[in-house]
Design a protein around this motif. Sequence first.
Motif, short mmCIF file in Angstrom:
data_model
loop_
_atom_site.label_atom_id
_atom_site.label_comp_id
_atom_site.label_asym_id
_atom_site.label_seq_id
_atom_site.Cartn_x
_atom_site.Cartn_y
_atom_site.Cartn_z
N ALA A 91 54.27 46.14 15.41
CA ALA A 91 53.40 46.58 16.51
C ALA A 91 51.95 46.55 16.03
N PRO A 92 51.08 45.83 16.75
CA PRO A 92 49.67 45.79 16.31
C PRO A 92 48.98 47.11 16.56
N ALA A 93 48.03 47.42 15.70
CA ALA A 93 47.20 48.59 15.93
C ALA A 93 46.37 48.36 17.18
N ALA A 94 46.01 49.42 17.87
CA ALA A 94 45.22 49.29 19.08
C ALA A 94 43.87 48.65 18.75
N PRO A 95 43.40 47.72 19.58
CA PRO A 95 42.07 47.16 19.35
C PRO A 95 41.03 48.28 19.34
N PRO A 96 39.93 48.11 18.60
CA PRO A 96 38.96 49.20 18.50
C PRO A 96 38.28 49.53 19.81
N GLY A 97 38.09 48.56 20.68
CA GLY A 97 37.42 48.83 21.94
C GLY A 97 37.22 47.55 22.72
N PRO A 98 36.79 47.66 23.99
CA PRO A 98 36.57 46.46 24.81
C PRO A 98 35.53 45.54 24.18
N SER A 99 35.80 44.26 24.23
CA SER A 99 34.85 43.29 23.68
C SER A 99 33.61 43.22 24.56
N PRO A 235 41.07 36.41 29.83
CA PRO A 235 42.07 37.30 29.22
C PRO A 235 41.91 37.47 27.72
N ASP A 236 41.42 36.44 27.01
CA ASP A 236 41.29 36.57 25.56
C ASP A 236 40.35 37.70 25.17
N ASP A 237 39.37 38.00 26.03
CA ASP A 237 38.39 39.05 25.73
C ASP A 237 38.50 40.25 26.66
N ASP A 238 39.52 40.26 27.53
CA ASP A 238 39.71 41.36 28.47
C ASP A 238 38.45 41.55 29.31
N GLN A 239 37.91 40.45 29.79
CA GLN A 239 36.69 40.47 30.60
C GLN A 239 36.95 39.80 31.95
N GLN A 240 36.02 40.01 32.87
CA GLN A 240 36.09 39.37 34.18
C GLN A 240 34.73 38.78 34.52
N VAL A 241 34.75 37.59 35.12
CA VAL A 241 33.55 37.00 35.70
C VAL A 241 33.67 37.18 37.21
N VAL A 242 32.67 37.83 37.81
CA VAL A 242 32.69 38.10 39.24
C VAL A 242 31.63 37.22 39.91
N PHE A 243 32.06 36.39 40.86
CA PHE A 243 31.15 35.53 41.62
C PHE A 243 30.91 36.17 42.99
N ILE A 244 29.66 36.31 43.37
CA ILE A 244 29.29 36.98 44.62
C ILE A 244 28.62 35.95 45.53
N THR A 245 29.24 35.70 46.67
CA THR A 245 28.75 34.71 47.62
C THR A 245 28.74 35.31 49.02
N ALA A 246 28.24 34.53 49.99
CA ALA A 246 28.26 34.95 51.38
C ALA A 246 28.75 33.79 52.24
N GLU A 247 29.26 34.10 53.40
CA GLU A 247 29.77 33.06 54.30
C GLU A 247 28.65 32.09 54.65
N PRO A 248 28.88 30.80 54.47
CA PRO A 248 27.82 29.82 54.76
C PRO A 248 27.29 29.97 56.19
N GLY A 249 25.96 29.92 56.31
CA GLY A 249 25.32 30.02 57.61
C GLY A 249 25.10 31.43 58.12
N SER A 250 25.62 32.42 57.41
CA SER A 250 25.48 33.81 57.85
C SER A 250 24.11 34.36 57.45
N PRO A 251 23.68 35.45 58.10
CA PRO A 251 22.42 36.09 57.67
C PRO A 251 22.45 36.50 56.20
N SER A 252 23.59 36.92 55.71
CA SER A 252 23.68 37.31 54.30
C SER A 252 23.49 36.10 53.40
N ALA A 253 24.02 34.93 53.80
CA ALA A 253 23.83 33.71 53.00
C ALA A 253 22.35 33.34 52.96
N ARG A 254 21.65 33.48 54.10
CA ARG A 254 20.21 33.19 54.10
C ARG A 254 19.46 34.17 53.21
#
Length: 263
Positions: A91-99, A235-254
């Motif tokens: 059983a591996p020791a717990a990793p020291p903390g999030p990368s 998954p190798d680093d227990d990280q996530q990349v979050v992409f933030i977009t808006a519906e094309p042509g919407s006021p939020s996209a503009r």
Amino acid sequence: MARAELGRFLRDRREALRPGDVGLPAGPRRRTPGLRREEVAGLACMSVEYYARLEQARGPQPSRRILDALTGALRLNPAERSHLFRLAETAPAAPPGPSRRVRPYVAGLLNRVDAAAVVTSAAYDVIACNPLASALLTGLRAQPNLARRRFLGGPVHGGGAEEFGHIAVARLRAAADRYPHDAHLAALLSDLRASEEFRHVWDLNPVRAPGHRSKTLAHPRLGPLRVDCDVLEVPDDDQQVVFITAEPGSPSARALRELARGA
């Protein structure tokens, strides 16, 4: 059988590495690819005979110390390290903390996409972002932790806020299980318990998986923006990349295009 698989794994990993991968000079032309056994043994601070016996499935049960030394010598990532320990039936020791280290290919991706993008650690710290994300998520420099912003940043308004609260708690619960000795994560959870909502959601023990979400962001200059959030896991680093977009042509996209021009 497990020892034979362990030996094959060590050999395959050794042969896949080149001297430059581990900071060694290339030296004269090599008859076979990869590192020599004596080079791996030297990097792991063990005898060549002992390492050779491990590859040949003749060695004793390796200790955690030996396995961690091999992890460093063979430059194993977290997933490969876990596989090594499984093969050794230890059983591996717990990793020291999030990368908090962002791999170069992930950092490069942020500036190649036509979207706001952030990289978050398992503790929900934003550890990298592109200029559009910095302009969209104002105040990241002062408060880079998305869970703190969600639960301790004042009243929450807009669609998707409740759902993100459950997603954040589910991820933080998983991080607490994986990194039980990380002081930074423990301090974060202690602070978040000042929020009655956080305590309530934590007790619910929500189960949420990353994926496509829609939410409303309140921008101080542009007002409410309806955006979509899509998650790419690292998954190798227990990280996530979050992409933030808006519906094309919407006021939020503009609005996002306007932010991008000034970012």
